[in-house]
Structure formats: structure tokens, C-alpha cells
Scaffold this motif. Structure first.
Motif, PDB file in Angstrom:
ATOM      1  N   ALA A 163     -64.079  -0.047  -5.543  1.00 26.23           N
ATOM      2  CA  ALA A 163     -64.101  -1.478  -5.869  1.00 26.23           C
ATOM      3  C   ALA A 163     -63.251  -2.252  -4.866  1.00 26.23           C
ATOM      4  O   ALA A 163     -62.109  -1.871  -4.583  1.00 26.23           O
ATOM      5  CB  ALA A 163     -63.573  -1.705  -7.283  1.00 26.23           C
ATOM      6  N   ALA A 164     -63.825  -3.327  -4.339  1.00 22.66           N
ATOM      7  CA  ALA A 164     -63.048  -4.225  -3.476  1.00 22.66           C
ATOM      8  C   ALA A 164     -62.166  -5.089  -4.363  1.00 22.66           C
ATOM      9  O   ALA A 164     -62.583  -5.507  -5.445  1.00 22.66           O
ATOM     10  CB  ALA A 164     -63.992  -5.098  -2.657  1.00 22.66           C
ATOM     11  N   VAL A 165     -60.945  -5.336  -3.920  1.00 25.77           N
ATOM     12  CA  VAL A 165     -60.015  -6.149  -4.719  1.00 25.77           C
ATOM     13  C   VAL A 165     -59.228  -7.098  -3.828  1.00 25.77           C
ATOM     14  O   VAL A 165     -59.115  -6.905  -2.619  1.00 25.77           O
ATOM     15  CB  VAL A 165     -58.999  -5.272  -5.508  1.00 25.77           C
ATOM     16  CG1 VAL A 165     -59.705  -4.406  -6.535  1.00 25.77           C
ATOM     17  CG2 VAL A 165     -58.139  -4.424  -4.575  1.00 25.77           C
ATOM     18  N   GLY A 192     -56.569  -4.129   3.765  1.00 25.76           N
ATOM     19  CA  GLY A 192     -56.758  -2.974   4.657  1.00 25.76           C
ATOM     20  C   GLY A 192     -56.237  -1.687   4.036  1.00 25.76           C
ATOM     21  O   GLY A 192     -56.519  -0.603   4.526  1.00 25.76           O
ATOM     22  N   HIS A 193     -55.445  -1.801   2.954  1.00 31.83           N
ATOM     23  CA  HIS A 193     -54.940  -0.605   2.273  1.00 31.83           C
ATOM     24  C   HIS A 193     -55.865  -0.242   1.101  1.00 31.83           C
ATOM     25  O   HIS A 193     -56.659  -1.058   0.645  1.00 31.83           O
ATOM     26  CB  HIS A 193     -53.532  -0.843   1.737  1.00 31.83           C
ATOM     27  CG  HIS A 193     -52.478  -0.760   2.802  1.00 31.83           C
ATOM     28  ND1 HIS A 193     -51.158  -0.472   2.539  1.00 31.83           N
ATOM     29  CD2 HIS A 193     -52.562  -0.919   4.148  1.00 31.83           C
ATOM     30  CE1 HIS A 193     -50.472  -0.463   3.678  1.00 31.83           C
ATOM     31  NE2 HIS A 193     -51.293  -0.729   4.673  1.00 31.83           N
ATOM     32  N   ILE A 194     -55.710   0.985   0.605  1.00 35.33           N
ATOM     33  CA  ILE A 194     -56.454   1.410  -0.588  1.00 35.33           C
ATOM     34  C   ILE A 194     -55.451   1.816  -1.674  1.00 35.33           C
ATOM     35  O   ILE A 194     -54.291   2.115  -1.376  1.00 35.33           O
ATOM     36  CB  ILE A 194     -57.443   2.562  -0.297  1.00 35.33           C
ATOM     37  CG1 ILE A 194     -56.721   3.835   0.144  1.00 35.33           C
ATOM     38  CG2 ILE A 194     -58.464   2.133   0.752  1.00 35.33           C
ATOM     39  CD1 ILE A 194     -57.643   5.056   0.271  1.00 35.33           C
ATOM     40  N   ALA A 195     -55.907   1.816  -2.928  1.00 38.22           N
ATOM     41  CA  ALA A 195     -55.021   2.198  -4.037  1.00 38.22           C
ATOM     42  C   ALA A 195     -55.835   2.879  -5.125  1.00 38.22           C
ATOM     43  O   ALA A 195     -57.042   2.652  -5.250  1.00 38.22           O
ATOM     44  CB  ALA A 195     -54.323   0.971  -4.614  1.00 38.22           C
ATOM     45  N   LEU A 196     -55.142   3.712  -5.899  1.00 44.53           N
ATOM     46  CA  LEU A 196     -55.756   4.283  -7.102  1.00 44.53           C
ATOM     47  C   LEU A 196     -54.998   3.730  -8.295  1.00 44.53           C
ATOM     48  O   LEU A 196     -53.952   4.268  -8.686  1.00 44.53           O
ATOM     49  CB  LEU A 196     -55.726   5.814  -7.058  1.00 44.53           C
ATOM     50  CG  LEU A 196     -56.794   6.371  -6.109  1.00 44.53           C
ATOM     51  CD1 LEU A 196     -56.261   6.601  -4.717  1.00 44.53           C
ATOM     52  CD2 LEU A 196     -57.428   7.609  -6.672  1.00 44.53           C
ATOM     53  N   VAL A 211     -60.173  -0.991  -2.711  1.00 45.94           N
ATOM     54  CA  VAL A 211     -59.986  -1.312  -1.293  1.00 45.94           C
ATOM     55  C   VAL A 211     -59.544  -2.761  -1.239  1.00 45.94           C
ATOM     56  O   VAL A 211     -60.286  -3.665  -1.647  1.00 45.94           O
ATOM     57  CB  VAL A 211     -61.310  -1.134  -0.517  1.00 45.94           C
ATOM     58  CG1 VAL A 211     -61.105  -1.453   0.963  1.00 45.94           C
ATOM     59  CG2 VAL A 211     -61.853   0.275  -0.695  1.00 45.94           C
ATOM     60  N   CYS A 212     -58.336  -2.997  -0.778  1.00 55.79           N
ATOM     61  CA  CYS A 212     -57.846  -4.375  -0.721  1.00 55.79           C
ATOM     62  C   CYS A 212     -58.461  -5.080   0.484  1.00 55.79           C
ATOM     63  O   CYS A 212     -58.286  -4.627   1.629  1.00 55.79           O
ATOM     64  CB  CYS A 212     -56.322  -4.403  -0.626  1.00 55.79           C
ATOM     65  SG  CYS A 212     -55.717  -6.093  -0.492  1.00 55.79           S
ATOM     66  N   VAL A 213     -59.170  -6.162   0.220  1.00 55.53           N
ATOM     67  CA  VAL A 213     -59.830  -6.880   1.316  1.00 55.53           C
ATOM     68  C   VAL A 213     -59.238  -8.272   1.535  1.00 55.53           C
ATOM     69  O   VAL A 213     -59.563  -8.931   2.514  1.00 55.53           O
ATOM     70  CB  VAL A 213     -61.366  -6.969   1.094  1.00 55.53           C
ATOM     71  CG1 VAL A 213     -61.990  -5.579   1.153  1.00 55.53           C
ATOM     72  CG2 VAL A 213     -61.732  -7.646  -0.216  1.00 55.53           C
ATOM     73  N   ASN A 214     -58.380  -8.731   0.622  1.00 51.16           N
ATOM     74  CA  ASN A 214     -57.772 -10.067   0.789  1.00 51.16           C
ATOM     75  C   ASN A 214     -56.539 -10.165  -0.106  1.00 51.16           C
ATOM     76  O   ASN A 214     -56.352  -9.382  -1.034  1.00 51.16           O
ATOM     77  CB  ASN A 214     -58.771 -11.178   0.399  1.00 51.16           C
ATOM     78  CG  ASN A 214     -59.270 -11.070  -1.032  1.00 51.16           C
ATOM     79  OD1 ASN A 214     -60.163 -10.273  -1.319  1.00 51.16           O
ATOM     80  ND2 ASN A 214     -58.691 -11.858  -1.927  1.00 51.16           N
ATOM     81  N   TRP A 215     -55.699 -11.149   0.201  1.00 47.99           N
ATOM     82  CA  TRP A 215     -54.642 -11.531  -0.747  1.00 47.99           C
ATOM     83  C   TRP A 215     -55.302 -12.359  -1.841  1.00 47.99           C
ATOM     84  O   TRP A 215     -56.188 -13.180  -1.559  1.00 47.99           O
ATOM     85  CB  TRP A 215     -53.561 -12.358  -0.047  1.00 47.99           C
ATOM     86  CG  TRP A 215     -52.766 -11.581   0.963  1.00 47.99           C
ATOM     87  CD1 TRP A 215     -52.790 -11.754   2.309  1.00 47.99           C
ATOM     88  CD2 TRP A 215     -51.835 -10.523   0.698  1.00 47.99           C
ATOM     89  NE1 TRP A 215     -51.942 -10.851   2.916  1.00 47.99           N
ATOM     90  CE2 TRP A 215     -51.336 -10.089   1.949  1.00 47.99           C
ATOM     91  CE3 TRP A 215     -51.372  -9.895  -0.464  1.00 47.99           C
ATOM     92  CZ2 TRP A 215     -50.405  -9.063   2.067  1.00 47.99           C
ATOM     93  CZ3 TRP A 215     -50.440  -8.874  -0.342  1.00 47.99           C
ATOM     94  CH2 TRP A 215     -49.967  -8.461   0.906  1.00 47.99           C
TER      95      TRP A 215
END
Ligand code: HPA
Length: 246
Positions: free
Chosen positions: A87-89, A99-103, A206-210
Motif C-alpha cells: 500500500a502506498a502511504v 522513499g522508505h518502506i514500513a511494516l 511504501v511512503c510516497v509523500n509527506w
């Protein structure tokens, strides 16, 4: 259909999955209607896997119109037992930049009007699933199997909003007060439906923006700049973990 028991659900920025070697695609139907797209069977990092594009071929289905029940039912019928959802977040955490990823390890559901349960008729069993911990222990395994990876975070509370519009700055301030660290639009009711079906389910964000009001003021510019880097990180992560998931 291959014997894959792992499914990857791709979201925004992952309508297609570079590196996935598709071997076949199957149109399926379910008592809840058709899933977003054909179920594609194939391999990623030499691991059999089923891929489902959550927003449909060509990314045409908005979050509030996704037939989550059909998607999850179709995967279960195909023999899937483990679901890795992407999921993009947007991020509200300084430590979790684009640009970072998280679980993430928890969820707050702000969605409304979505068909969010299979317990939806007199002849369906009424289930009050325990959702105290919304993600399966699979989440921890996806962290542990990958070892230390730069730009990948363990945990965080994911807010799930209705979309398709992005949030206002005031809404994001409220999400922060509620304890959320990132915001997306599709993990609910997907995670709850997976639990109702007894599927192991974890999400990789997947972080795509603030998040709105927290970044440069140009959210779409941020997405254009950072999404590809996040997706590359996600691919590296999946390449590391998929072959090791027994
Ligand atoms: N808000 C909600 N969903 C999102 C965002 C966001 O900022 N970015 C990507 N998906």
C-alpha cells in the motif's frame, strides 16, 4: 494455476510488478462478484506467487470502489494462505520519509460505506473476529527474514481514509493526535476480511509523500519524485523475504 500459496496484492505504484514472471492469468468470479483483476500466477525471486492488482488493470478502480470481498474470497479459493499487501502511504513521521518502506503493526479505520464483512446475510455465520492485533505474525517474519535493511521500518500505526481525495491539513493533525504515523486508503476492510477468512495477512507500506500539511506543499510533486525509490526498496525487500518464507 500454480501451487503458490502466497499472494501479493499490488496497490498504487504497483499495478504491474517488475520482476514478476507471469506464467498465466485466470479470470475468476466469486459469490461477491468479480475481483479487481485476473489472478496472475507466476514467480518472483524464484518463488511461486499469485499477484492481484488491487486497482484493476490500468489502475481504474478507486479505493472506495474496490470489491475487497471478491478479492479476498478469490485468493482464498485459489488456495492462498498468506497475503502480503502493498500500500502506498503518506507519512506523518519524521523518521519515515518518502522513499522508505514500513511494516505497520496497527490500524485505525476511518473508511465508511465499504462492504467490510462476509457476515452480511442471515445465512452467513456471524463472526466477531478478534482484531486486537490486525496483522498476522507474518508481519514479524517479513521483518526478521530480511535482516537489517536501510530505509525499512518496523511498526507504526496506519490510518486508512476513504479517499480518493487526499486529506486536509486539519484531518492529518487529527490523525497524528489519534496516534497514527502514516495514512493510506486501502488496508481496510482488506485486513479484516483476510482475518475473517483465516488468511495470514501483513501490509508493507511504501511512503510516497509527506501527509497533507507536513511536507513541501506539493504532494503530487513529492509522489513523482519519490515513488520509484520506494518501489525499488519494496522490490529489494520482497526479493529478500519471499524465497525464505516456507
Ligand atoms: N493519504 C492517503 N493515502 C495516500 C497518501 C496520502 O497522503 N499517499 C499515498 N496514499
Amino acid at each position: 494455476m500454480s501451487q503458490a500459496r502466497i499472494a501479493v496484492i499490488g496497490g498504487t505504484a504497483m499495478n504491474e510488478w517488475p520482476g514478476f514472471e507471469a506464467a498465466g492469468a485466470r479470470d475468476v468470479d466469486t459469490p461477491w462478484g468479480a475481483p479487481s483483476a485476473p489472478l496472475q500466477s507466476g514467480r518472483f525471486a524464484d518463488t511461486p506467487v499469485i499477484f492481484l492488482a488491487r486497482h484493476g488493470p490500468g489502475h481504474h478502480i478507486p479505493p472506495h470502489r474496490i470489491n475487497f470481498r471478491a478479492n479476498m474470497h478469490a485468493l482464498a479459493e485459489a488456495g492462498v494462505t498468506r497475503v502480503i499487501a502493498v500500500a502506498a502511504v503518506g507519512s506523518m513521521l519524521d523518521a519515515f520519509p518518502p522513499g522508505h518502506i514500513a511494516l505497520p503493526d496497527d490500524v485505525v479505520d476511518y473508511t465508511w460505506g465499504r462492504s467490510h464483512s462476509f457476515s452480511d446475510s442471515a445465512d452467513a455465520p456471524l463472526q466477531h473476529i478478534d482484531f486486537t492485533v490486525p496483522f498476522d505474525p507474518l508481519r514479524g517474519r517479513l521483518i526478521a527474514l530480511a535482516g537489517a535493511e536501510e530505509g525499512r521500518h518496523d511498526g507504526g500505526v496506519l490510518a486508512v481514509t476513504q479517499g480518493p481525495r487526499l486529506e486536509t491539513a486539519a484531518e492529518v493533525r487529527r490523525l497524528v493526535k489519534d496516534g497514527c504515523g502514516m495514512v493510506g486508503m486501502t488496508t481496510m476492510p482488506e485486513a479484516a476480511l483476510a482475518r475473517e477468512l483465516g488468511l495470514e495477512y501483513a501490509v508493507v507500506t511504501v511512503c510516497v509523500n509527506w501527509a497533507a500539511g507536513m511536507g513541501s506543499g506539493d504532494i503530487h510533486g513529492e509522489i513523482a519524485e519519490h515513488a520509484a525509490r520506494g518501489m525499488a526498496r519494496l522490490r529489494d525487500h520482497l526479493s529478500a523475504v519471499l524465497p525464505r518464507l516456507s
